[in-house]
Write an enzyme that holds these catalytic residues in place. Structure first.
Site, PDB file in Angstrom:
ATOM      1  N   ASP A 134       0.865  -1.178   0.000  1.00 13.78           N
ATOM      2  CA  ASP A 134       0.000   0.000   0.000  1.00 13.78           C
ATOM      3  C   ASP A 134       0.903   1.230   0.000  1.00 13.78           C
ATOM      4  OD1 ASP A 134      -3.251   0.233   0.996  1.00 13.78           O
ATOM      5  OD2 ASP A 134      -2.060   2.067   1.021  1.00 13.78           O
ATOM      6  N   GLU A 177     -18.540  -6.304   5.282  1.00 13.13           N
ATOM      7  CA  GLU A 177     -17.777  -5.990   6.480  1.00 13.13           C
ATOM      8  C   GLU A 177     -18.521  -6.518   7.700  1.00 13.13           C
ATOM      9  OE1 GLU A 177     -16.474  -1.875   6.499  1.00 13.13           O
ATOM     10  OE2 GLU A 177     -16.146  -2.015   4.350  1.00 13.13           O
ATOM     11  N   LEU A 231     -21.573  -5.101  -9.803  1.00 13.02           N
ATOM     12  CA  LEU A 231     -22.402  -3.897  -9.654  1.00 13.02           C
ATOM     13  C   LEU A 231     -23.870  -4.291  -9.449  1.00 13.02           C
ATOM     14  CD1 LEU A 231     -21.117  -1.369 -12.358  1.00 13.02           C
ATOM     15  CD2 LEU A 231     -20.611  -1.411  -9.924  1.00 13.02           C
ATOM     16  N   LEU A 264     -29.064  -5.887  -3.779  1.00 14.72           N
ATOM     17  CA  LEU A 264     -29.103  -5.901  -2.307  1.00 14.72           C
ATOM     18  C   LEU A 264     -29.630  -4.565  -1.780  1.00 14.72           C
ATOM     19  CD1 LEU A 264     -25.687  -7.689  -1.624  1.00 14.72           C
ATOM     20  CD2 LEU A 264     -27.952  -8.591  -1.104  1.00 14.72           C
ATOM     21  N   CYS A 303     -19.845   1.262  -0.340  1.00 15.79           N
ATOM     22  CA  CYS A 303     -20.040   0.705  -1.683  1.00 15.79           C
ATOM     23  C   CYS A 303     -21.428   0.824  -2.307  1.00 15.79           C
ATOM     24  CB  CYS A 303     -19.601  -0.750  -1.694  1.00 15.79           C
ATOM     25  SG  CYS A 303     -17.829  -0.881  -1.437  1.00 15.79           S
ATOM     26  N   ARG A 352     -17.593   4.898   6.847  1.00 12.61           N
ATOM     27  CA  ARG A 352     -17.732   5.519   5.525  1.00 12.61           C
ATOM     28  C   ARG A 352     -19.198   5.513   5.095  1.00 12.61           C
ATOM     29  NH1 ARG A 352     -13.295   2.288   2.120  1.00 12.61           N
ATOM     30  NH2 ARG A 352     -14.170   0.618   3.368  1.00 12.61           N
TER      31      ARG A 352
END
Ligand code: NAD
Ligand code: UGA
Length: 464
Positions: A39, A167, A223, A229, A278, A348
């Site tokens: 990273d 997550e 996508l 969802l 997302c 986020r």
């Protein structure tokens, strides 16, 4: 770090919520491969090398501890590891573009393109480059052009292997995925590259759960999966508004429809709307793609999923204000939760922070309590954080408050002593349960006025 004894060198560029956990699981199941995660963010890499990992994710510490130093390594030396790699997963962020053409909708692919060019500059052998990030359909085409029009005569195969983990359950999702999707070219070299990625996953995933497609189906499926969802959440939230008007109970409706095999029970939990890095970004991206291809009706259809989400959040705040006698200025309001969902420290695009900002606009005195996400909340709120109190102990946070708003579905909020909390609050004491998480009847009996999502409120007659 000696790569000679390993069968293959896997590199992952991007050590975030996806790169870190996915590579840790791959390394733990595939001791024959050397897995390096790099990273540009030095602090993040140091955290991955330490006992205090940069993200909170149940089960992650154990998996990292199992493989780190054996065949899992974290590094900032991107160029050297590109040179040594056979397979490169790219898991850098792909946020929504904030400038120029497509601003606010299209994916910002600058990190992706920079990475592709960096791969090219540092390669002396052919490689498989795997799209792990979520990307607009046909991104692989651009990558092929950038990587393969090189004077070195090197050949790169591009593979799409989108990630479906959520997550909070990332390790379980990786360990036992519903499916692994691998897309590639139909050429002999493309098929060989697909097989190389299949060979990684077959170390722990049953072969029938690994599906292979062409590149564009794989890119688009990711996508579409997120859009479907999110659409379910917006659908149930839309119905929750109707329940509040008609006396129907959203949990009962969700249960009744979810028992239909064709509908199924999952992702029907009404609340304050979806958050996370997302869903919004990926739907906006889908909308942009549809507009780009001239499909305005299709674009408008999917855009409505986002509009409904925004409506649900706005509705929650305006319900709070009207319940509290149309003013919350100067009132202490405690937010139970900052994370966008339970079991993560990620804030986020968290609906909790959107609610927080709206309450600050109304000049409420906001206190946030969260078991793992306070530091990220402080960062994500930016300037607004100066007007917020952060208190890890929910009982202390609620002391002297006019209202509690439950914004994240952390289980520990269900286990608190609400009698004690009630005694310490200003009366009449309000709870706005944005996740339908708590035992509402019990709280009502204690004396609280309870407002839920998609159910009639439980209120004591309030004299103003
Ligand atoms: P993230 O922001 O947590 O991690 C991305 C990392 O990439 C950051 O640490 C950043 O420093 C690094 N990076 C950026 N440019 C780089 C470069 N040129 N070289 C090296 N490192 C670089 O993002 P994330 O949540 O892990 O998401 C990554 C991708 O995966 C996105 O496309 C996202 O849509 C997708 N995805 C995310 C999830 C999720 O649950 N978060 C799930 C599935 C798919
Ligand atoms: C989601 C998808 O579930 C993953 O498959 C996907 O890989 C990932 O996005 C991604 O591409 O980033 P994630 O955002 O981590 O995963 O978490 P979810 O469990 O999907 O929850 C998203 C949001 O929806 C949360 O705010 C959650 O509270 C909310 N939600 C979820 C509801 O309001 N109701 C539900 O019934 C389910």
């Amino acid at each position: 770090m000696d790569g000679e004894n390993f069968m293959k060198n896997i590199l992952c560029i991007g050590a975030g919520y996806v790169g870190g956990p996915t590579m840790a699981v791959i390394a733990s199941h595939c001791p024959q491969y050397r897995v390096v995660v790099v990273d540009i963010n030095k602090e993040k890499i140091s955290a991955w090398q330490s006992e205090q990992l940069p993200i909170y994710e149940p089960g992650l510490d154990e998996v990292v501890r199992h493989a780190r130093g054996r065949n899992l390594f974290f590094s900032t030396d991107i160029n050297q590891h590109i040179a040594e790699a056979d397979i490169i997963f790219v898991s850098v962020n792909t946020p929504t573009k904030s400038f120029g053409q497509g601003a606010g909708k299209a994916a910002d692919l600058q990190y992706w393109e920079k990475t592709a060019r960096q791969i090219l500059e540092n390669s002396t052998t052919p490689k498989i480059v795997v799209e792990k990030s979520t990307l607009p359909v046909r991104t692989a085409e651009a990558m092929e052009v950038i990587l393969n029009s090189n004077p070195k005569g090197l050949h790169f195969d591009i593979i799409s292997n989108p990630e479906f983990l959520a997550e909070g359950t990332a390790i379980r999702d990786m360990e036992e995925p519903d499916r692994v999707l691998i897309g590639g070219r139909e050429t002999p070299s493309g098929q060989k590259a697909i097989q190389a990625i299949v060979d990684i996953y077959t170390n722990w995933v049953p072969r029938e759960r690994i599906i292979t497609t062409n590149l564009w189906s794989s890119e688009l499926s990711k996508l579409v999966s997120n859009a479907f969802l999110a659409q379910r959440i917006s659908s149930i939230n839309a119905i929750s508004a109707l329940c509040e008007k008609t006396g129907a109970d959203i949990n009962e409706v969700a249960h009744a429809i979810g028992l239909d095999n064709r509908i199924g029970p999952k992702f029907l939990k009404a609340g304050i709307g979806f958050g996370g890095s997302c869903f919004r970004k990926d739907i906006l991206n889908l909308v942009y793609l549809c507009e780009y291809y001239g499909l305005s009706e299709v674009a408008a259809y999917w855009e409505q999923v986002i509009k409904m989400n925004e409506y649900q959040q706005a509705r929650f705040v305006s319900n709070m204000i009207s319940a509290m006698f149309n003013t919350i200025a100067g009132k202490r309001i405690v937010l139970f939760g900052a994370a966008f969902k339970a079991d993560t420290s990620d804030t986020r695009d968290s609906p909790a922070l959107a609610v927080c900002r709206s309450l600050l606009d109304e000049r409420a005195e906001v206190v946030i309590s969260d078991p793992h996400a306070l530091e990220n909340a402080r960062i994500d709120l930016g300037e607004a954080a100066k007007r917020v109190t952060f208190e890890p102990d929910p009982i202390a946070a609620a002391k002297g408050a006019h209202a509690i708003a439950v914004l994240t579905d952390w289980l520990n909020f269900t286990r608190l002593d609400y009698e004690q909390i009630y005694r310490s609050m200003v009366k009449p004491a309000f709870i706005f349960d944005g996740r339908n998480l708590l035992d509402h009847k019990k709280l009502y009996k204690i004396g609280f006025n309870i407002y839920m999502i998609g159910k009639p409120p439980l209120t004591h007659s309030i004299s103003v």
